[in-house]
Each structure stands twice: as structure tokens, then as C-alpha cells.
Design a protein around this motif. Structure first.
Motif, PDB file in Angstrom:
ATOM      1  N   ILE B  32     -23.190 -21.999  -3.083  1.00  0.00           N
ATOM      2  CA  ILE B  32     -22.183 -21.241  -2.324  1.00  0.00           C
ATOM      3  C   ILE B  32     -21.764 -21.882  -0.999  1.00  0.00           C
ATOM      4  CG2 ILE B  32     -22.605 -18.940  -3.246  1.00  0.00           C
ATOM      5  CD1 ILE B  32     -24.674 -18.500  -1.113  1.00  0.00           C
ATOM      6  N   PHE B  35     -18.062 -22.512   0.224  1.00  0.00           N
ATOM      7  CA  PHE B  35     -17.144 -21.460   0.676  1.00  0.00           C
ATOM      8  C   PHE B  35     -17.144 -21.334   2.202  1.00  0.00           C
ATOM      9  CE2 PHE B  35     -18.057 -20.065  -3.703  1.00  0.00           C
ATOM     10  CZ  PHE B  35     -16.758 -19.992  -4.170  1.00  0.00           C
ATOM     11  N   PHE B  36     -18.173 -21.891   2.821  1.00  0.00           N
ATOM     12  CA  PHE B  36     -18.281 -21.752   4.278  1.00  0.00           C
ATOM     13  C   PHE B  36     -17.892 -23.027   5.011  1.00  0.00           C
ATOM     14  CE2 PHE B  36     -20.809 -18.592   2.266  1.00  0.00           C
ATOM     15  CZ  PHE B  36     -20.628 -17.462   3.038  1.00  0.00           C
ATOM     16  N   VAL B  39     -15.238 -22.788   7.856  1.00  0.00           N
ATOM     17  CA  VAL B  39     -15.351 -21.693   8.822  1.00  0.00           C
ATOM     18  C   VAL B  39     -16.069 -22.100  10.093  1.00  0.00           C
ATOM     19  CG1 VAL B  39     -15.067 -19.353   7.977  1.00  0.00           C
ATOM     20  CG2 VAL B  39     -16.831 -20.726   7.013  1.00  0.00           C
ATOM     21  N   LYS B  47     -19.331 -12.680  12.222  1.00  0.00           N
ATOM     22  CA  LYS B  47     -19.030 -12.165  10.885  1.00  0.00           C
ATOM     23  C   LYS B  47     -20.292 -11.948  10.070  1.00  0.00           C
ATOM     24  CE  LYS B  47     -14.344 -13.756  10.765  1.00  0.00           C
ATOM     25  NZ  LYS B  47     -13.331 -14.585  10.141  1.00  0.00           N
ATOM     26  N   PHE B  51     -21.506  -8.636   8.276  1.00  0.00           N
ATOM     27  CA  PHE B  51     -21.944  -8.600   6.879  1.00  0.00           C
ATOM     28  C   PHE B  51     -23.316  -7.919   6.750  1.00  0.00           C
ATOM     29  CE2 PHE B  51     -24.833 -10.731   3.908  1.00  0.00           C
ATOM     30  CZ  PHE B  51     -24.286 -10.341   2.696  1.00  0.00           C
ATOM     31  N   TYR B  62     -15.320  -1.497   8.246  1.00  0.00           N
ATOM     32  CA  TYR B  62     -14.591  -2.151   7.162  1.00  0.00           C
ATOM     33  C   TYR B  62     -14.295  -1.188   6.033  1.00  0.00           C
ATOM     34  CZ  TYR B  62     -15.766  -6.566   9.360  1.00  0.00           C
ATOM     35  OH  TYR B  62     -15.883  -7.602  10.235  1.00  0.00           O
ATOM     36  N   MET B  67     -12.383  -5.703   2.711  1.00  0.00           N
ATOM     37  CA  MET B  67     -13.258  -6.610   1.955  1.00  0.00           C
ATOM     38  C   MET B  67     -12.437  -7.403   0.941  1.00  0.00           C
ATOM     39  SD  MET B  67     -16.387  -6.683   2.851  1.00  0.00           S
ATOM     40  CE  MET B  67     -15.618  -6.754   4.426  1.00  0.00           C
ATOM     41  N   HIS B  71     -11.729 -11.560   1.404  1.00  0.00           N
ATOM     42  CA  HIS B  71     -12.277 -12.547   0.469  1.00  0.00           C
ATOM     43  C   HIS B  71     -11.245 -13.052  -0.529  1.00  0.00           C
ATOM     44  CE1 HIS B  71     -15.852 -10.360   1.981  1.00  0.00           C
ATOM     45  NE2 HIS B  71     -16.423 -11.549   1.935  1.00  0.00           N
ATOM     46  N   LEU B  74     -10.934 -16.700  -0.996  1.00  0.00           N
ATOM     47  CA  LEU B  74     -12.119 -17.288  -1.634  1.00  0.00           C
ATOM     48  C   LEU B  74     -12.062 -17.075  -3.149  1.00  0.00           C
ATOM     49  CD1 LEU B  74     -14.780 -15.903   0.864  1.00  0.00           C
ATOM     50  CD2 LEU B  74     -13.687 -18.129   0.931  1.00  0.00           C
ATOM     51  N   LEU B  79     -14.272 -17.877  -6.329  1.00  0.00           N
ATOM     52  CA  LEU B  79     -15.421 -16.988  -6.058  1.00  0.00           C
ATOM     53  C   LEU B  79     -15.629 -16.041  -7.246  1.00  0.00           C
ATOM     54  CD1 LEU B  79     -17.396 -16.206  -3.673  1.00  0.00           C
ATOM     55  CD2 LEU B  79     -15.850 -14.316  -3.236  1.00  0.00           C
ATOM     56  N   PHE B  84     -21.602 -14.186  -5.971  1.00  0.00           N
ATOM     57  CA  PHE B  84     -22.000 -12.903  -5.390  1.00  0.00           C
ATOM     58  C   PHE B  84     -23.511 -12.702  -5.559  1.00  0.00           C
ATOM     59  CE2 PHE B  84     -22.619  -8.418  -5.009  1.00  0.00           C
ATOM     60  CZ  PHE B  84     -21.677  -8.007  -4.078  1.00  0.00           C
ATOM     61  N   VAL B  87     -25.487 -14.765  -3.099  1.00  0.00           N
ATOM     62  CA  VAL B  87     -25.532 -14.192  -1.751  1.00  0.00           C
ATOM     63  C   VAL B  87     -26.567 -13.072  -1.689  1.00  0.00           C
ATOM     64  CG1 VAL B  87     -24.222 -12.786  -0.102  1.00  0.00           C
ATOM     65  CG2 VAL B  87     -23.226 -14.879  -1.017  1.00  0.00           C
ATOM     66  N   THR B 115     -20.069  -3.230  -3.003  1.00  0.00           N
ATOM     67  CA  THR B 115     -18.883  -3.949  -2.520  1.00  0.00           C
ATOM     68  C   THR B 115     -18.404  -4.990  -3.532  1.00  0.00           C
ATOM     69  OG1 THR B 115     -20.135  -5.729  -1.460  1.00  0.00           O
ATOM     70  CG2 THR B 115     -19.735  -3.745  -0.135  1.00  0.00           C
ATOM     71  N   VAL B 119     -15.097  -7.350  -3.086  1.00  0.00           N
ATOM     72  CA  VAL B 119     -15.279  -8.743  -2.662  1.00  0.00           C
ATOM     73  C   VAL B 119     -14.681  -9.692  -3.700  1.00  0.00           C
ATOM     74  CG1 VAL B 119     -17.006 -10.545  -2.287  1.00  0.00           C
ATOM     75  CG2 VAL B 119     -17.267  -8.330  -1.167  1.00  0.00           C
TER      76      VAL B 119
HETATM   77  C1  HEM Z   1     -22.359  -9.145  -0.854  1.00  0.00           C
HETATM   78  C2  HEM Z   1     -21.231  -8.583  -0.491  1.00  0.00           C
HETATM   79  C3  HEM Z   1     -20.424  -9.113   0.654  1.00  0.00           C
HETATM   80  C4  HEM Z   1     -20.134  -8.422   1.782  1.00  0.00           C
HETATM   81  C5  HEM Z   1     -20.559  -6.988   2.138  1.00  0.00           C
HETATM   82  C6  HEM Z   1     -19.367  -9.306   2.633  1.00  0.00           C
HETATM   83  C7  HEM Z   1     -18.900  -8.964   3.885  1.00  0.00           C
HETATM   84  C8  HEM Z   1     -18.155  -9.779   4.700  1.00  0.00           C
HETATM   85  C9  HEM Z   1     -17.669  -9.412   5.997  1.00  0.00           C
HETATM   86  C10 HEM Z   1     -17.914  -8.072   6.697  1.00  0.00           C
HETATM   87  C11 HEM Z   1     -16.959 -10.462   6.468  1.00  0.00           C
HETATM   88  C12 HEM Z   1     -16.252 -10.550   7.811  1.00  0.00           C
HETATM   89  C13 HEM Z   1     -14.809 -10.206   7.703  1.00  0.00           C
HETATM   90  C14 HEM Z   1     -14.119 -10.351   9.046  1.00  0.00           C
HETATM   91  O1  HEM Z   1     -14.574  -9.769  10.029  1.00  0.00           O
HETATM   92  O2  HEM Z   1     -13.135 -11.081   9.086  1.00  0.00           O
HETATM   93  C15 HEM Z   1     -17.013 -11.520   5.471  1.00  0.00           C
HETATM   94  C16 HEM Z   1     -16.437 -12.768   5.615  1.00  0.00           C
HETATM   95  C17 HEM Z   1     -16.686 -13.829   4.756  1.00  0.00           C
HETATM   96  N1  HEM Z   1     -17.355 -13.781   3.558  1.00  0.00           N
HETATM   97 FE1  HEM Z   1     -18.250 -12.139   2.762  1.00  0.00          FE
HETATM   98  N2  HEM Z   1     -19.196 -10.513   2.008  1.00  0.00           N
HETATM   99  C18 HEM Z   1     -19.818 -10.444   0.785  1.00  0.00           C
HETATM  100  C19 HEM Z   1     -19.902 -11.460  -0.166  1.00  0.00           C
HETATM  101  C20 HEM Z   1     -19.470 -12.775   0.041  1.00  0.00           C
HETATM  102  C21 HEM Z   1     -19.665 -13.859  -0.898  1.00  0.00           C
HETATM  103  C22 HEM Z   1     -20.318 -13.710  -2.281  1.00  0.00           C
HETATM  104  C23 HEM Z   1     -19.142 -14.982  -0.296  1.00  0.00           C
HETATM  105  C24 HEM Z   1     -19.082 -16.407  -0.798  1.00  0.00           C
HETATM  106  C25 HEM Z   1     -20.034 -16.996  -1.461  1.00  0.00           C
HETATM  107  C26 HEM Z   1     -18.609 -14.586   0.975  1.00  0.00           C
HETATM  108  C27 HEM Z   1     -18.000 -15.434   1.866  1.00  0.00           C
HETATM  109  C28 HEM Z   1     -17.413 -15.051   3.058  1.00  0.00           C
HETATM  110  C29 HEM Z   1     -16.735 -15.969   3.954  1.00  0.00           C
HETATM  111  C30 HEM Z   1     -16.567 -17.483   3.770  1.00  0.00           C
HETATM  112  C31 HEM Z   1     -16.266 -15.199   5.020  1.00  0.00           C
HETATM  113  C32 HEM Z   1     -15.531 -15.697   6.254  1.00  0.00           C
HETATM  114  C33 HEM Z   1     -14.057 -15.802   6.058  1.00  0.00           C
HETATM  115  C34 HEM Z   1     -13.408 -16.333   7.329  1.00  0.00           C
HETATM  116  O3  HEM Z   1     -14.079 -16.536   8.330  1.00  0.00           O
HETATM  117  O4  HEM Z   1     -12.231 -16.543   7.271  1.00  0.00           O
HETATM  118  N3  HEM Z   1     -18.829 -13.240   1.151  1.00  0.00           N
HETATM  119  N4  HEM Z   1     -17.751 -11.071   4.407  1.00  0.00           N
END
Ligand code: HEM
Ligand code: FAD
Ligand code: FES
Lengths: 323, 122
Positions: B32, B35-36, B39, B47, B51, B62, B67, B71, B74, B79, B84, B87, B115, B119
Motif C-alpha cells: 500500500i 498510495f502515500f 502526500v 490526516k 483516520f 467526516y 470518505m 479516496h 485513489l 485502490l 483496505f 490497512v 467505512t 472508502v
Molecule cells: C480503513 C478505512 C479508512 C478510513 C476510515 C480512512 C480515513 C481517512 C481520513 C479521515 C483521511 C483524511 C481526509 C482529509 O482530511 O482530507 C484519509 C486520507 C487518506 N487515505 Fe484513508 N481511510 C481509510 C482507508 C484507506 C486506505 C485503504 C488507503 C490506501 C491504501 C487510504 C489512503 C489514504 C490517503 C493516501 C489519504 C490522503 C489523501 C491526501 O492527502 O490527499 N485510506 N483517509
């Protein structure tokens, strides 16, 4: 589509567009510089509607309460009416150039006399105004207790509006306006015993030169490793001063590094890569990263993976306006 | 019941303790980490806290749509469920490292599970 009202303009803001880009499209942008939410040059106030929270990151609470926000990182979520800031929200100080030294063909050192009430912490930055509309951000390399001037190191960017003006036109005795000091990349009290790793490229050495002397002055006892890097020798500067400083302080280790021109005087390679090879375990270290934005961002991640805690990685990416 | 979970885990202090460990695991996980890549670390810290607060059943603002939107790009980059799951796995391993009891870890996984569809844009 959100509608942005500004003076007599009504602007449609496209999806994915910042408020700054939108106003620029309508030919009425506020001044801007970093376009990354760092320098606060583009500060505006929202008098109707609400700016997204993420456009207010890093602003003082008092400004947030009054609806101030940064248009360069503002993706409007609804209609907004915006105005230019009051002078009080973005205070300026006049600064008089008292010394200008061309250290190398690529780097100039400037020292300014400022009002006593201008306060800063070494490593913070301020905006230098070429005119009311044009400003750029520069880091403060001086330390208040070591002299009552503020010092900048300016790298000459070919075709650069402000850096070339500083190199070619600005002269001793000239007065200009600077903004208040901003930023959070500075020596943290309470970490006297930590080991510090400082990495700078080009004029990214300006804040580091301030921070390292601030740390030594405050009686830092942990090790301090400074990696100063550049591609060409003419962007490595104050090398002798740093060598003398390192001779005086047995906890200071200085590494000037050259990535392109190999010579015997300098370590050969990129400063960030050498630093992380020589310090592979950064658990409990404090890390400072300043200069080229890509170097800073890539190294943040590597330092973190090497064990440094996120809160102990301080950085100043020198973001520049994309034109 | 969610709030109770958050408190049982130790609230904001638990989030602060978990954020470094969790994010280091995610970045070191080849399944994974890509995906980051783009960032910004500093923004990412905030963030990651958002999360973790969410996954720990803590207070957040949120919505499901947030959500989904957050995403969407992604999902366009591929994704899917396996990411998922990865993570959630890292989340569990983080909590285990912090000495959290298995039944609480199970509850956190269940909160994250709610979620999934948003997501993954399903
Ligand atoms: C398990 C459930 C998940 C939850 C509850 C969750 C929650 C969140 C939250 C709250 C944010 C911040 C949004 C913001 O404030 O802009 C976020 C951003 C992000 N998430 Fe998740 N996420 C989940 C799963 C994933 C998965 C599976 C991936 C990738 C493998 C992922 C990758 C990212 C990335 C890369 C960002 C940053 C995007 C940016 O900075 O532009 N997330 N997520
Ligand atoms: C927080 C912060 C602190 C900073 N501190 C310092 C400092 O201490 N010393 C210092 O010299 N600079 C510093 N900068 C950079 C500075 O603010 C200006 O971006 C820089 O001086 C260029 O401005 P300019 O008006 O000369 O060039 P502009 O007219 O803005 O740019 C001219 C052209 O050159 C390109 N360009 C600009 N900079 C670069 C670059 N570095 N590499 C490649 N292309 C570039 C632009 O994209 C543009 O096409 C800092 C920036 C930030 C955000
Ligand atoms: S903060 Fe908006 S241009 Fe720098």
C-alpha cells in the motif's frame, strides 16, 4: 460552482481550482509567492460565507476568528465574498539594508537594521517586499543575541524577479518593507540533550545557520550533525565559518557535500543521502530539513522511516511560485 | 458505544501514541505504500490522526461522502479490497504493539469495516 465576490468582480470558481487561481483567471489576484500556504503573502479575509478549515492552517487564532484565510490553498466549498486584509492583520516593518556581501557568484548575504520590536526566532522566515504587490519569502539566518541586525542568504535564481533584483539593484542604505516572522522550523527548548541532524541544500543553509548557532548558544549538549549540500561549489558558502564553529564545539560535526563537482575539499554525494547513510537509526533524534522542496519532502519520509518521530522532524521546503 | 471504545483505548493520547507506529507500518508496507507517495508528510500527520480517531470510534466530522470524495482519486489508481484489508491489518498490528486487548482490536476493525464501501467507492 461556488461564486467568489471580490471588489466588483463575480468569479465562478471551477472544481479543483484554488481561490487564488480563480482570481488570477479573472485578472484580480492578490499578491502571492509560495502558493503552498507557507508565506501568508496572499492573505485575504472572507466577509460572507466560510473558508474551508484547511485554508486557515497555520494562521493565528485571532485571524481565524475574523475569517482570514489563504487563497492559494483554498478550495471553496460554497459562495464567498472576500476582501484584502487590514494592515493590522499583516503587519509590516521597515528594514534598512546595512550590509550586502556577495559571498559567491550564486549567494548574497544581506544584513538589515530593523525596529527593536521586530521579534523572531532564528530559522523563522519573513517576506521581503520588492513593491506593494511583489514579495518573496526568505529565512532568517541571524541570532538576536549575536548581533542587532537580521541576516538573509539569497540564492540567485536566473530570471527570478526578486532574487535578481536583490543581487543587481538593491544597495546599502536602501529601505524596504518586511512582514512579521513566521514558521515553526526552529530550535526547540527542552531538547538540549537530543542528537540533532540538520540537512540543507543551497540557500536552505540560511535557516540552518541560524538554528545551529541558536542551539549552541542555548547550551545544547547532544551531538549536532550539519550536512550542507549543493550541486556546485558556488552554492556552498560560509564553509570556513562553519569549520571554525565545529573546531570550537566538540559536539558539532560539519559535512559540506557536493553532489556534482567532486573535489577533495568536500564530501562527494547528496547531503540528504550521505546524512541518512551515516545516520541510519534516527530514533530519538530531532531532524531539521531546509531548502529544495523535493529534497525536503523525500527526506522527511526517509527520516521518519529511519525512526525519527513525526513531531521531531522540522522542515522548511523553499516552495517557489510556479510560472 | 463508540465513544466508550474511544475512551477504553485511552482517547486522544492513544491516537498520539499510535500515529507514528501506524504510519511507519503503512509506509513500509509494499502492498500500500505507493498510495502515500505523493502526500506531504506534515499534512499527512494530521490526516493520520483523523483516520485513527475515526477508527477508534472517537469524535470526528467526516461524513460517508467525505470518505468517498477523499479516496476517489485513489480508487481511480486501483485502490481495492486487498489494500483496505492491508490497512486494517496494520491498524491491528499497531494496537497489538501498544498492548491493546484483542477484543478491543476486534472492535476497532469493526468500526473501520463500516467505512469500507465509502472508502472504496462502492
Ligand atoms: C480503513 C478505512 C479508512 C478510513 C476510515 C480512512 C480515513 C481517512 C481520513 C479521515 C483521511 C483524511 C481526509 C482529509 O482530511 O482530507 C484519509 C486520507 C487518506 N487515505 Fe484513508 N481511510 C481509510 C482507508 C484507506 C486506505 C485503504 C488507503 C490506501 C491504501 C487510504 C489512503 C489514504 C490517503 C493516501 C489519504 C490522503 C489523501 C491526501 O492527502 O490527499 N485510506 N483517509
Ligand atoms: C519558507 C520559505 C523560505 C525561503 N527561504 C529562502 C532563503 O532563505 N533564501 C533564498 O534564496 N530563497 C528562499 N526561499 C525561496 C524564495 O522565496 C523565492 O522563491 C526565490 O528567491 C525565487 O524568487 P524570485 O522572485 O527570484 O523568482 P521568481 O520570479 O519567483 O521565479 C522565476 C522562475 O524561476 C523558477 N524558480 C524559482 N525558484 C527556483 C528554484 N529554487 N529552483 C528552480 N527554479 C526556480 C520559478 O518557477 C520561475 O519560473 C524561501 C521560500 C520559502 C517558501
Ligand atoms: S501562503 Fe499563499 S502564496 Fe504563500
Amino acid at each position: 460552482m461556488p461564486i467568489i465576490e471580490f471588489d466588483e468582480n463575480r468569479c465562478d470558481c471551477n472544481p479543483g481550482e484554488t481561490l487564488l487561481e480563480c482570481l488570477d483567471r479573472y485578472n484580480c489576484p492578490p499578491p502571492s509567492s509560495c502558493q503552498s500556504g507557507l508565506c501568508h503573502t496572499c492573505l485575504m479575509r472572507c466577509v460572507k460565507g466560510t473558508p474551508p478549515e484547511s485554508a486557515q492552517n497555520g494562521l493565528k487564532d485571532s485571524l481565524v476568528k475574523q475569517g482570514y484565510f489563504l487563497p492559494c490553498v483554498c478550495y471553496p466549498e460554497g459562495d464567498m465574498k472576500v476582501v484584502m486584509p487590514d494592515d493590522a492583520a499583516a503587519p509590516h516593518t521597515s528594514a534598512k539594508l546595512i550590509e550586502k556581501t556577495i559571498l559567491t557568484p550564486a549567494i548574497a548575504r544581506l544584513r538589515f537594521a530593523v525596529d527593536e520590536d521586530f521579534s523572531y526566532i532564528p530559522g523563522q522566515y519573513t517576506n521581503i517586499f520588492k513593491s506593494d504587490e511583489v514579495a518573496r519569502t526568505y529565512s532568517i539566518a541571524s541570532v538576536p543575541v549575536l548581533g542587532d541586525y537580521i541576516e538573509f542568504h539569497i540564492e540567485k535564481i536566473s530570471g527570478g524577479i526578486v532574487s535578481e533584483w536583490i543581487f543587481n539593484t538593491l544597495k546599502e542604505g536602501d529601505e524596504l518593507q518586511i512582514s512579521e516572522a513566521l514558521g515553526e522550523c526552529f530550535y526547540q527548548a527542552g531538547e538540549e540533550e537530543n542528537n540533532l541532524l540538520m540537512i540543507a541544500t543551497g540557500s536552505g543553509f540560511a535557516p540552518i545557520y541560524g538554528i545551529v548557532r541558536d542551539a549552541l548558544n542555548q547550551g545544547h549538549t547532544g551531538e549536532i550533525h550539519v550536512y550542507q549540500g549543493a550541486g556546485m561549489a558556488e552554492k556552498l558558502y560560509l564553509v570556513d565559518e562553519m569549520k571554525i564553529l565545529a573546531e570550537k564545539h566538540e559536539n558539532l560535526f560539519y559535512h559540506p557535500c557536493l553532489s556534482r563537482d567532486a573535489t577533495e575539499d568536500f564530501e562527494s554525494g547528496r547531503a540528504n543521502e550521505l546524512a541518512l547513510t551515516e545516520h541510519a537509526d534516527l530514533k530519538n533524534w530531532t531532524v531539521y530539513l531546509c531548502g529544495h522542496p523535493e529534497m525536503v519532502k523525500a527526506t522527511q519520509r526517509k527520516a521518519f522511516l529511519a525512526g525519527a518521530s513525526m513531531k521531531d522532524i522540522h522542515s522548511d521546503p523553499f516552495e517557489f511560485a510556479k510560472t | 458505544m463508540s465513544d466508550a471504545l474511544f475512551d477504553q483505548l485511552g482517547g486522544e493520547a492513544a491516537v498520539n501514541a499510535a500515529v507514528d507506529i501506524f504510519y511507519r507500518k503503512v509506509l513500509a508496507d509494499d502492498r500500500i505504500s505507493r498510495f502515500f507517495d505523493g502526500v506531504d508528510m506534515e499534512k499527512q500527520a494530521a490526516k493520520q490522526k483523523a483516520f485513527l480517531t475515526m477508527a477508534f470510534g472517537g469524535p470526528h466530522n467526516y461524513t460517508g461522502k467525505d470518505m468517498r470524495d477523499g479516496h476517489a482519486s485513489l480508487v481511480k489508481d486501483g485502490l481495492n479490497d486487498s489494500h483496505f484489508d492491508a490497512v486494517v491489518e496494520n491498524l491491528g498490528a499497531t494496537l497489538k504493539e501498544l498492548g491493546v486487548a484483542d477484543d478491543l482490536i476486534g472492535q476497532v476493525a469493526a468500526v473501520a469495516e463500516t467505512t469500507r464501501n465509502d472508502v472504496l467507492g462502492k
